[in-house]
Design a protein around this motif. Structure first.
Motif, mmCIF file in Angstrom:
data_model
loop_
_atom_site.group_PDB
_atom_site.id
_atom_site.type_symbol
_atom_site.label_atom_id
_atom_site.label_comp_id
_atom_site.label_asym_id
_atom_site.label_seq_id
_atom_site.Cartn_x
_atom_site.Cartn_y
_atom_site.Cartn_z
ATOM 1 N N ASP A 1 43.711 42.495 31.704
ATOM 2 C CA ASP A 1 44.450 42.599 30.456
ATOM 3 C C ASP A 1 45.130 43.966 30.339
ATOM 4 N N PRO A 2 46.341 44.026 29.800
ATOM 5 C CA PRO A 2 46.957 45.327 29.515
ATOM 6 C C PRO A 2 46.042 46.150 28.616
ATOM 7 N N GLY A 3 45.898 47.419 28.953
ATOM 8 C CA GLY A 3 45.012 48.279 28.195
ATOM 9 C C GLY A 3 43.584 48.302 28.697
ATOM 10 N N ALA A 4 43.253 47.426 29.664
ATOM 11 C CA ALA A 4 41.890 47.402 30.215
ATOM 12 C C ALA A 4 41.613 48.720 30.945
ATOM 13 N N PRO A 5 40.366 49.219 30.888
ATOM 14 C CA PRO A 5 40.052 50.488 31.549
ATOM 15 C C PRO A 5 40.095 50.371 33.065
ATOM 16 N N CYS A 6 40.632 51.396 33.688
ATOM 17 C CA CYS A 6 40.710 51.452 35.157
ATOM 18 C C CYS A 6 40.172 52.781 35.643
ATOM 19 N N LEU A 7 39.623 52.776 36.838
ATOM 20 C CA LEU A 7 39.178 53.990 37.512
ATOM 21 C C LEU A 7 40.242 54.365 38.536
ATOM 22 N N TYR B 1 41.374 50.938 40.399
ATOM 23 C CA TYR B 1 40.387 49.867 40.382
ATOM 24 C C TYR B 1 40.138 49.413 38.946
ATOM 25 N N PRO B 2 39.905 48.115 38.712
ATOM 26 C CA PRO B 2 39.341 47.719 37.409
ATOM 27 C C PRO B 2 38.013 48.444 37.224
ATOM 28 N N ALA B 3 37.835 49.097 36.092
ATOM 29 C CA ALA B 3 36.678 49.987 35.916
ATOM 30 C C ALA B 3 35.355 49.285 36.135
ATOM 31 N N GLU B 4 35.258 47.996 35.771
ATOM 32 C CA GLU B 4 33.970 47.307 35.844
ATOM 33 C C GLU B 4 33.579 46.935 37.265
ATOM 34 N N SER B 5 34.485 47.114 38.230
ATOM 35 C CA SER B 5 34.195 46.633 39.582
ATOM 36 C C SER B 5 33.921 47.744 40.579
#
Length: 246
Positions: free
Chosen positions: A204-210, A230-234
């Motif tokens: 999703d736009p605005g989702a946290p990323c590392l 990276y998607p932060a949760e992964s």
């Protein structure tokens, strides 16, 4: 005693194990991809003709095992695989993905050879203008995007890179195999995905990323600047060190 309660009692816990087994198999086989919504508790209660408590116990165990993520008011979802990478290593993303037991694939999105602009020179640490190669590519874990890579290569240091297409192999492993690096710098930060990044990573736009940014040098010559998103949760970064000796 109700019919549901009788079914649970007669099963001797087998329904709990059956729910665990069925959902685990769908996740591990890839039939349910990361992000897939698990049926709601009341749906599973109806499907297995069991109590809400039995379903809740099975889902709690799956969450504890790291297979699903339970979100308040939203339900339960297949969790994205999480990798760990050493902060101070020049690691290969292929190795990260394969360590998760998933099939790795790389796809080049864009490639452009150009005269360096001011931003390019700042990223690479160049004092004068020269030719650079810009590459954007996507690393996959199974069917899901795993990391977005944005890379600049200093063609003065690695002129042969200008003749490569990097269609199915990322530039990182190619560079490591050809240019001995003598120094590297890592910068780590968080960001919210803009529309382009969200579209590439299927989040999703605005989702946290590392974001991991790296610069490498060979002798005193800047070689490359790369940004991994990276998607932060992964993704998790790990640093292991010992006390300094004096």
């Amino acid at each position: 005693m109700s019919t549901v309660e009788t079914a649970d009692a007669d099963s001797g816990g087998s329904l709990h194990q059956r729910i665990l087994s069925d959902i685990s198999e769908k996740i591990l086989s890839g039939a349910w991809a990361p992000g897939h919504r698990i049926p709601f508790e009341h749906e599973l209660t109806t499907e297995y003709n069991c109590s809400r408590m039995t379903v809740n116990k099975a889902l709690s165990q799956l969450a504890k095992a790291g297979l699903i993520e339970r979100r308040r008011r939203s339900g339960s979802f297949v969790r994205r695989p999480q990798s760990q990478a050493a902060v101070l290593e020049l690691h290969d993303i292929r190795i990260e993905v394969e360590a998760l037991g998933l099939l790795y694939r790389y796809e080049r999105l864009e490639q452009l050879k150009r005269r360096s602009n001011a931003e390019d020179r700042a990223l690479l640490g160049l004092s004068a203008a020269g030719s650079v190669l810009w590459i954007e590519g996507l690393h996959f874990a199974g069917e899901r995007p795993f990391a977005l890579e944005q890379r600049l290569i200093n063609l003065s240091a690695v002129p042969e890179a200008g003749n490569e297409e990097f269609l199915e192999i990322a530039a990182g492993p190619w560079l490591i195999g050809r240019v001995p690096w003598s120094e590297a710098e890592h910068r780590i930060r968080a960001m919210a995905a803009d529309e382009a990044i969200a579209d590439a990573l299927d989040i999703d736009p605005g989702a946290p990323c590392l974001v991991v940014e790296r610069r490498t040098w060979s002798a005193e010559h800047p070689v490359t600047h790369v940004r991994f998103i990276y998607p932060a949760e992964s993704h998790t970064l790990v640093a292991r060190f010992t006390p300094s000796q004096g």
